[in-house]
Write an enzyme that holds these catalytic residues in place. Sequence first.
Site, PDB file in Angstrom:
ATOM      1  CB  SER A   7       7.680  17.613 -25.594  1.00 12.02           C
ATOM      2  OG  SER A   7       7.224  17.027 -24.403  1.00 12.02           O
ATOM      3  CD  GLU A   9       8.886  23.545 -19.427  1.00  9.41           C
ATOM      4  OE1 GLU A   9       8.017  22.651 -19.427  1.00  9.41           O
ATOM      5  OE2 GLU A   9       9.136  24.251 -18.433  1.00  9.41           O
ATOM      6  CG  ASP A 101       2.772  29.733  -8.787  1.00  7.84           C
ATOM      7  OD1 ASP A 101       1.815  29.245  -8.166  1.00  7.84           O
ATOM      8  OD2 ASP A 101       3.677  29.047  -9.296  1.00  7.84           O
ATOM      9  CG  PHE A 208      12.703  25.148  -8.967  1.00  7.63           C
ATOM     10  CD1 PHE A 208      11.946  26.316  -8.939  1.00  7.63           C
ATOM     11  CD2 PHE A 208      12.468  24.232  -9.980  1.00  7.63           C
ATOM     12  CE1 PHE A 208      10.974  26.549  -9.901  1.00  7.63           C
ATOM     13  CE2 PHE A 208      11.502  24.457 -10.938  1.00  7.63           C
ATOM     14  CZ  PHE A 208      10.749  25.617 -10.895  1.00  7.63           C
ATOM     15  CG  HIS A 258       7.748  18.014 -21.079  1.00 12.52           C
ATOM     16  ND1 HIS A 258       7.432  18.697 -22.234  1.00 12.52           N
ATOM     17  CD2 HIS A 258       8.061  18.978 -20.161  1.00 12.52           C
ATOM     18  CE1 HIS A 258       7.521  20.009 -22.030  1.00 12.52           C
ATOM     19  NE2 HIS A 258       7.911  20.199 -20.783  1.00 12.52           N
TER      20      HIS A 258
HETATM   21  P1  FAD Z   1      -4.211  24.399 -11.079  1.00 13.58           P
HETATM   22  O1  FAD Z   1      -4.463  23.152 -11.832  1.00 13.58           O
HETATM   23  O2  FAD Z   1      -5.251  25.461 -11.141  1.00 13.58           O
HETATM   24  O3  FAD Z   1      -3.976  23.980  -9.541  1.00 13.58           O
HETATM   25  C1  FAD Z   1      -3.443  24.908  -8.604  1.00 13.58           C
HETATM   26  C2  FAD Z   1      -3.916  24.549  -7.194  1.00 13.58           C
HETATM   27  O4  FAD Z   1      -5.316  24.833  -7.039  1.00 13.58           O
HETATM   28  C3  FAD Z   1      -3.776  23.074  -6.821  1.00 13.58           C
HETATM   29  O5  FAD Z   1      -3.458  23.017  -5.459  1.00 13.58           O
HETATM   30  C4  FAD Z   1      -5.164  22.486  -7.079  1.00 13.58           C
HETATM   31  O6  FAD Z   1      -5.447  21.357  -6.259  1.00 13.58           O
HETATM   32  C5  FAD Z   1      -6.057  23.664  -6.736  1.00 13.58           C
HETATM   33  N1  FAD Z   1      -7.258  23.726  -7.592  1.00 13.58           N
HETATM   34  C6  FAD Z   1      -7.310  23.497  -8.925  1.00 13.58           C
HETATM   35  N2  FAD Z   1      -8.539  23.712  -9.407  1.00 13.58           N
HETATM   36  C7  FAD Z   1      -9.295  24.102  -8.351  1.00 13.58           C
HETATM   37  C8  FAD Z   1     -10.662  24.490  -8.213  1.00 13.58           C
HETATM   38  N3  FAD Z   1     -11.469  24.529  -9.288  1.00 13.58           N
HETATM   39  N4  FAD Z   1     -11.106  24.852  -6.971  1.00 13.58           N
HETATM   40  C9  FAD Z   1     -10.284  24.826  -5.898  1.00 13.58           C
HETATM   41  N5  FAD Z   1      -8.975  24.477  -5.972  1.00 13.58           N
HETATM   42  C10 FAD Z   1      -8.488  24.121  -7.190  1.00 13.58           C
HETATM   43  N6  FAD Z   1       4.430  28.423 -14.143  1.00 13.58           N
HETATM   44  C11 FAD Z   1       4.618  29.581 -14.822  1.00 13.58           C
HETATM   45  O7  FAD Z   1       4.486  30.669 -14.236  1.00 13.58           O
HETATM   46  N7  FAD Z   1       4.969  29.580 -16.158  1.00 13.58           N
HETATM   47  C12 FAD Z   1       5.103  28.434 -16.853  1.00 13.58           C
HETATM   48  O8  FAD Z   1       5.404  28.462 -18.039  1.00 13.58           O
HETATM   49  C13 FAD Z   1       4.894  27.186 -16.166  1.00 13.58           C
HETATM   50  N8  FAD Z   1       4.999  26.015 -16.828  1.00 13.58           N
HETATM   51  C14 FAD Z   1       4.731  24.827 -16.157  1.00 13.58           C
HETATM   52  C15 FAD Z   1       4.767  23.626 -16.871  1.00 13.58           C
HETATM   53  C16 FAD Z   1       4.512  22.421 -16.226  1.00 13.58           C
HETATM   54  C17 FAD Z   1       4.541  21.141 -17.023  1.00 13.58           C
HETATM   55  C18 FAD Z   1       4.237  22.402 -14.834  1.00 13.58           C
HETATM   56  C19 FAD Z   1       4.002  21.098 -14.114  1.00 13.58           C
HETATM   57  C20 FAD Z   1       4.194  23.601 -14.114  1.00 13.58           C
HETATM   58  C21 FAD Z   1       4.415  24.827 -14.768  1.00 13.58           C
HETATM   59  N9  FAD Z   1       4.347  26.059 -14.097  1.00 13.58           N
HETATM   60  C22 FAD Z   1       4.564  27.226 -14.785  1.00 13.58           C
HETATM   61  C23 FAD Z   1       4.057  26.099 -12.663  1.00 13.58           C
HETATM   62  C24 FAD Z   1       2.551  26.276 -12.381  1.00 13.58           C
HETATM   63  O9  FAD Z   1       2.119  27.515 -12.885  1.00 13.58           O
HETATM   64  C25 FAD Z   1       2.354  26.235 -10.858  1.00 13.58           C
HETATM   65  O10 FAD Z   1       2.616  24.939 -10.384  1.00 13.58           O
HETATM   66  C26 FAD Z   1       1.021  26.763 -10.364  1.00 13.58           C
HETATM   67  O11 FAD Z   1       1.123  26.910  -8.928  1.00 13.58           O
HETATM   68  C27 FAD Z   1      -0.172  25.848 -10.621  1.00 13.58           C
HETATM   69  O12 FAD Z   1      -0.567  25.862 -11.915  1.00 13.58           O
HETATM   70  P2  FAD Z   1      -1.620  24.744 -12.426  1.00 13.58           P
HETATM   71  O13 FAD Z   1      -1.957  25.048 -13.802  1.00 13.58           O
HETATM   72  O14 FAD Z   1      -1.130  23.390 -12.100  1.00 13.58           O
HETATM   73  O15 FAD Z   1      -2.862  25.108 -11.442  1.00 13.58           O
END
Ligand code: FAD
Length: 280
Positions: A7, A9, A101, A208, A258
């Site tokens: 894939s 991005e 974020d 970054f 990816h």
């Molecule tokens: P989560 O899985 O929610 O984790 C975030 C943090 O919270 C981690 O430290 C985790 O340990 C902790 N955590 C998770 N669940 C819980 C819980 N239930 N209770 C307590 N703590 C918890 N960002 C963008 O803005 N736009 C994008 O399009 C984008 N695309 C991305 C694509 C990929 C493949 C990746 C790897 C990252 C991308 N990001 C993007 C960045 C991402 O949004 C950030 O890394 C963000 O800080 C975390 O998102 P997440 O979904 O991993 O969060």
Amino acid sequence: MTTSHYSFEFFPPKTEQGQSNLSNTRKALAKLNPQFFSVTYGAGGSTQQRTLSTVLEIQTESGIEAAPHLSCVSSSKQQIRDILALYRSNDIRRIVALRGDLPSGSRDLGDLHYANELVEFIRAETGDHFTLEVAAYPEMHPQADNYQADLRNFERKVKAGSDRAITQYFYNADSYLRFVEDCDKLNINIPIVPGIMPITNYVQLARFSDACGTEIPRWIRTRLEGYGDDLDSIQKFGTEVVTKMCERLMENDIPGLHFYTMNRIEPTMTIWNNLGIKST
Ligand code: FAD
């Protein structure tokens, strides 16, 4: 090596020039017959319209599936519900579901605070309509208390109904391989696809990587720093490093790759050609 799913991005372009670049990139990469393209989503929904229009353009013009990223931070449940309805009505079947974020200066967390809550919400609202991809962090998410806690949070996200994961980029194959082993021990059985970031500009990449918690190993950093502003040498060395890392990954049982293309053809295409991947 059972790699079969690739894939690519993109980010949604802001200008006409950016749109035309992306159109060329997308057409070139479509010839590689990827499983899907994905399109990022700006913090707090700032690119919502552009993400959707880019996804629709890709699906209509290339016939290849395109997946919008969707982050939940600072959005209400109703806003997410509306976006899901919009995606469904536009025949979108795959989403990269993220926490995201907070935009700088914002304090509004929204209704859903972590990606596991978003995955749960999407499943509750739309059942199995969407294939859900989530993020994974072989080198730990920078805000996690520790590696084990991050792994447990990843497990929670998978159990909420994720189908596949894409990793944050890394330059150390062992971190990915160990992460997958750790997931196996927890019976986390979804495919975890390595996210591959080509190296093209050291200053940007270093900034970054600091922010997202990716380590650039010292031996790579010192060589890249030594090239100063000689971008050709940075790209040549960077391509060699990333190609070798992908070769090592592909010697193992990885489910795919990816590529974070940064909307550019050449860095991804060169690595692809070096790897000798045959499009299916
Ligand atoms: P989560 O899985 O929610 O984790 C975030 C943090 O919270 C981690 O430290 C985790 O340990 C902790 N955590 C998770 N669940 C819980 C819980 N239930 N209770 C307590 N703590 C918890 N960002 C963008 O803005 N736009 C994008 O399009 C984008 N695309 C991305 C694509 C990929 C493949 C990746 C790897 C990252 C991308 N990001 C993007 C960045 C991402 O949004 C950030 O890394 C963000 O800080 C975390 O998102 P997440 O979904 O991993 O969060």
